[in-house]
Design an enzyme around this catalytic site. Structure first.
Site, PDB file in Angstrom:
ATOM      1  N   ASP A  91       0.768  -1.289   0.080  1.00  0.00           N
ATOM      2  CA  ASP A  91      -0.062   0.083  -0.203  1.00  0.00           C
ATOM      3  C   ASP A  91       0.830   0.993  -0.049  1.00  0.00           C
ATOM      4  OD1 ASP A  91       0.895   0.084   2.794  1.00  0.00           O
ATOM      5  OD2 ASP A  91      -0.881  -0.920   3.503  1.00  0.00           O
ATOM      6  N   ASP A 149      -0.859   3.404 -20.220  1.00  0.00           N
ATOM      7  CA  ASP A 149      -0.900   1.993 -20.367  1.00  0.00           C
ATOM      8  C   ASP A 149      -1.395   1.923 -21.869  1.00  0.00           C
ATOM      9  OD1 ASP A 149      -0.915  -0.810 -19.519  1.00  0.00           O
ATOM     10  OD2 ASP A 149      -2.881  -0.693 -19.944  1.00  0.00           O
ATOM     11  N   GLU A 189       3.598   2.569 -22.867  1.00  0.00           N
ATOM     12  CA  GLU A 189       3.855   1.118 -23.256  1.00  0.00           C
ATOM     13  C   GLU A 189       3.206   1.089 -24.750  1.00  0.00           C
ATOM     14  OE1 GLU A 189       2.376  -3.125 -21.507  1.00  0.00           O
ATOM     15  OE2 GLU A 189       1.031  -1.708 -21.861  1.00  0.00           O
ATOM     16  N   ASP A 224       4.883  -6.793 -17.237  1.00  0.00           N
ATOM     17  CA  ASP A 224       4.548  -7.440 -18.416  1.00  0.00           C
ATOM     18  C   ASP A 224       5.353  -8.500 -18.982  1.00  0.00           C
ATOM     19  OD1 ASP A 224       1.992  -6.422 -18.281  1.00  0.00           O
ATOM     20  OD2 ASP A 224       2.416  -4.603 -19.101  1.00  0.00           O
TER      21      ASP A 224
END
Length: 767
Positions: A97, A303, A333, A405
């Site tokens: 967190d 993204d 990305e 990824d």
């Protein structure tokens, strides 16, 4: 094609009633328009080292948010029932967190980290995601990663509250660390289940309550408030299963469609794909990004840029940077392989949109050269030179060895020596290095999958500050900050073989030379090398950490030469020459942003920039807001739009030029449509009388139009708001030969709204 009805405003009577009701309960409200950017450290620059944190997978600093109210507790990886993630089932939440990042700031700062990239901080889908397996079992997933957007204006409660986020921002900034957030503007969550015959799932998007003026309403803690008295703090904005406003493309999963249309308009992994040509979508996403910018962040990692409409991306980035607080960092990305037919589209994306790339070309080659040894070190050097020539802003690309990824680099290369060599080269190469969390602790996944690599660092390591990898990052991040040759310099290969690479980074007289042997158990002799280094002895910046030593430079028959030396197994040397460049000559190393409209702020980085200076865009003088020896803050002047060179003049000395694109104005989308036939391999383009359409230069026209319904073609293009412009369609064949329409210029007017989009009529090619 993209037209949708307008929002219906709340009545003033409802507003008064709600205000009276909630004032009686002592609530206080704030609105999105009232917030301003505060406390930013400025954009991430090539002097920075980024550390990527998957927030849920880093450190649990506040166990009280592990199982938020209404959350299915079985989706938290807590088989022992002690409210602590155990790092076993990586499909579930682990407990990392905002507070956990705060707790580890000393660890990050000591490593030399100057920027962190964290998971999307806003609310994600929080229900189970079920994948049905061929053996009848069901894999249960969560959206711990942050890529299933649900409400952009509330925090992910697994990470903390808005107050917690602000405390994180402040703690990072107080320690000189910039904050970059992941931001998803391509899709919401999964709306169809591909493992269950694409059965309906979720994909819904929510927003906070609004007042009568359409402003979102928040309480004193920055949380969405129940303003309309219905017992909820959010409202359904869009549902892909009942898409009355055309918020989503709704064309189904991309599957094996590798066309540009497939990537941009079909679903990525069955995630509900936003219709970025819809003005409502543009408005909502711009409002969301500005909301987070107003919280004092320093940048966005965008993204799935491969899957987005570039005209939207260009306008989106421009809207963010033109808002209060000036430009921030933007990188995205654009996922490619090596080799990849999309390479040209990838390499030109930053100059077309203003959003830089995560450097997948660097990643692929580094993986092959240092990881599985399927490419030589000479090939790696060739890639460095090719991309230096191909990338217009080579030092702004974000380089990496691994991320969330892809397979963790440690799984590919378990041997420490080439592992360390790859890390040292990453830290000294062109671009901005990104360290995936745990790389410095040698995190080793169980398999090659991306999910296996998203390990819970708290249960996988003790955050040891004495590992060799940690120290390599520490020493070389300091060198990156202090020797501009690494941050702003060019790259030259001095010597290379299958296993050896010696390269030089140079910014004027400043130099860094790196010599690497990737083989762990072989020694090689390097011949005498020509150099521009002054005669003398140069010690290894790493202090022998990777077995390096000093070198000697001697003058031989009028030519300075590095004496022949040997590289033992896994040896890495970093030699630095860092003379003062003085203050009388201005030298530009980098500019952020590289694209903007008149009136925008621009930051110019380099050396010799202090004192009395004149900044010009082309021949037009810009206003200098402030300056120091290493940075100028200036305002883009009102001058001719298009490509201009920025220069800095001090006295009679003018700096090197730096490329900047001045936009014609606030960018909006026009979606062009034409019916035209072509020969095999031919394409249709748009060219016109404004810079965004190439100023009638067919070599600077739009990209090729899309033709999913041949012979009809369409393409969204970013143009200035409210502009009336002239244009024509042109045909280009495989050899670049151009055929123009044989008619008078067509005329069209862009929408006046800052988030507007508009379709042209369906034109017909005119011979």
């Amino acid at each position: 094609m993209w037209k949708v009805p307008k929002f219906i405003k709340q009545s003033y009577l409802v507003f008064l009633l709600a205000l009276l009701l909630y004032s009686s309960f002592g609530f206080s409200f704030s609105r999105t328009e009232a917030t301003t950017s505060t406390g930013t450290l400025g954009p991430v620059t090539p002097k920075d080292t980024i550390y990527q944190i998957v927030t849920d997978r880093f450190f649990d600093g506040d166990p009280s948010n592990n199982k938020p109210l209404g959350f299915d507790p079985t989706l938290f990886d807590d088989p022992d029932g002690n409210n602590q993630g155990n790092g076993k089932d990586l499909k579930l939440y682990q407990g990392g967190d905002f507070q956990g990042i705060i707790d580890k700031i000393p660890y990050l700062k000591n490593m030399g980290i100057t920027a962190v990239w964290i998971s999307a901080p806003y609310e994600n889908r929080d229900t189970v995601i079920e994948d049905y397996q061929s053996d009848g079992s069901i894999n249960r997933w969560t959206s711990f990663h942050g890529y299933h957007a649900r409400n952009y204006f509330a925090t992910n409660k697994h990470f903390g509250t808005m107050k917690d986020f602000i405390r994180l921002r402040d703690a990072l900034h107080q320690n000189g660390i910039k904050l970059v957030i992941d931001f998803v503007s391509n899709h919401s969550s999964r709306w169809q289940n591909p493992t269950l015959n694409f059965a309906p799932e979720d994909g819904k998007l929510y927003e906070p309550d609004k007042d009568a003026n359409g402003n979102y309403v928040f309480d004193a803690n920055g949380e969405p408030a129940d303003y309309n008295g219905d017992g909820k703090v959010e409202n359904l904005l869009a549902d892909p299963h009942n898409d009355v406003n055309g918020f989503f493309h709704g064309l189904g999963d991309r599957g094996n469609d590798t066309s540009r249309f497939g990537y941009r308009y079909k679903d990525l992994g069955s995630l509900a794909d936003y219709s970025q040509e819809n003005a409502l979508v543009v408005e909502h996403l711009e409002k969301a990004a500005k909301f987070w910018k107003s919280k004092g962040i320093d940048g966005f990692r965008h993204d799935a840029t491969l899957h987005m409409n570039p005209a939207f991306v260009k306008g989106f980035k421009d809207a963010i940077d033109s808002d209060a607080g000036g430009p921030v960092t933007h990188f995205g990305e654009f996922f490619i392989g090596r080799p990849d037919p999309k390479y040209d589209e990838y390499r030109t994306f930053p100059e077309r949109t203003g959003v830089n790339n995560l450097d997948f070309e660097y990643f692929r080659t580094a993986t092959n050269a240092f990881g599985n040894f399927s490419e030589t070190m000479s090939s790696f050097g060739d890639m460095m030179i090719k991309t230096s020539n191909d990338y217009i802003y080579e030092n702004q690309t974000v380089t990496f060895l691994d991320n969330h990824d892809v397979t963790r680099f440690r799984y590919i290369q378990p041997n420490d020596k080439p592992y360390h060599a790859a890390l040292a080269v990453l830290m000294t190469s062109r671009g901005i290095p990104n360290i995936y969390y745990g790389t410095e602790q040698y995190l080793m996944p169980l398999d090659s999958s991306d999910i296996a690599g998203r390990m819970f660092m708290q249960t996988s390591t003790n955050f040891d500050e004495n590992t060799t990898a940690y120290k390599v990052i520490q020493k070389l991040s300091n060198l990156r900050k202090n020797n501009e040759a690494i941050a702003y310099g060019t790259t030259e290969i001095l010597y290379s073989t299958n296993d050896i690479l010696v390269f030089k980074r140079q910014f004027y007289d400043k130099q860094v030379i790196v010599a690497v042997n990737r083989q762990p158990d072989q020694t090689f002799t390097i011949p005498e090398l020509d150099t521009t280094l002054p005669v003398g002895t140069y010690s290894d910046v790493l202090g022998g950490l990777l077995y390096g030593s000093s070198i000697s430079v001697n003058n031989v028959n009028g030519q300075n030469k590095i004496s022949s030396f040997t590289l033992s197994g896994g040896e890495v040397n970093v030699w630095s020459y860092n003379p003062s460049l003085g203050t009388s000559t201005p030298r530009i190393g980098d500019v952020i942003s590289t694209m903007g409209r008149p009136g925008n702020t621009v930051y110019i980085y380099g050396t010799g920039l202090g004192g009395s200076v004149t900044v010009k865009f082309g021949s037009t003088v810009a206003t200098v807001v402030s300056n120091s020896d290493q940075m100028i803050e200036a305002i883009v002047p009102n001058t001719n739009p298009g490509i201009q060179n920025i220069t800095v003049t001090k006295g009679s000395v003018t700096s090197n030029p730096f490329r900047y694109e001045i936009l014609s104005g606030d960018q909006v989308q026009v979606i062009f449509h034409v019916n035209a036939t072509t020969n095999w391999g031919g394409n249709i383009y748009v060219v016109g009388n404004i810079p965004e359409l190439g100023s009638w230069d067919p070599n600077q026209s739009s990209e090729a139009m899309l033709n999913p319904n041949y012979p009809e073609w369409f393409l969204p293009v970013s143009v200035p708001k409210g502009a009336t412009f002239e244009f024509k369609f042109i045909k280009k064949d495989n050899n670049g030969n151009v055929i123009w329409e044989s008619r008078s210029n067509r005329v069209f007017t862009a929408p006046n709204s800052s988030t507007g989009t508009i379709d042209t009529p369906l034109y017909f090619w005119d011979n």
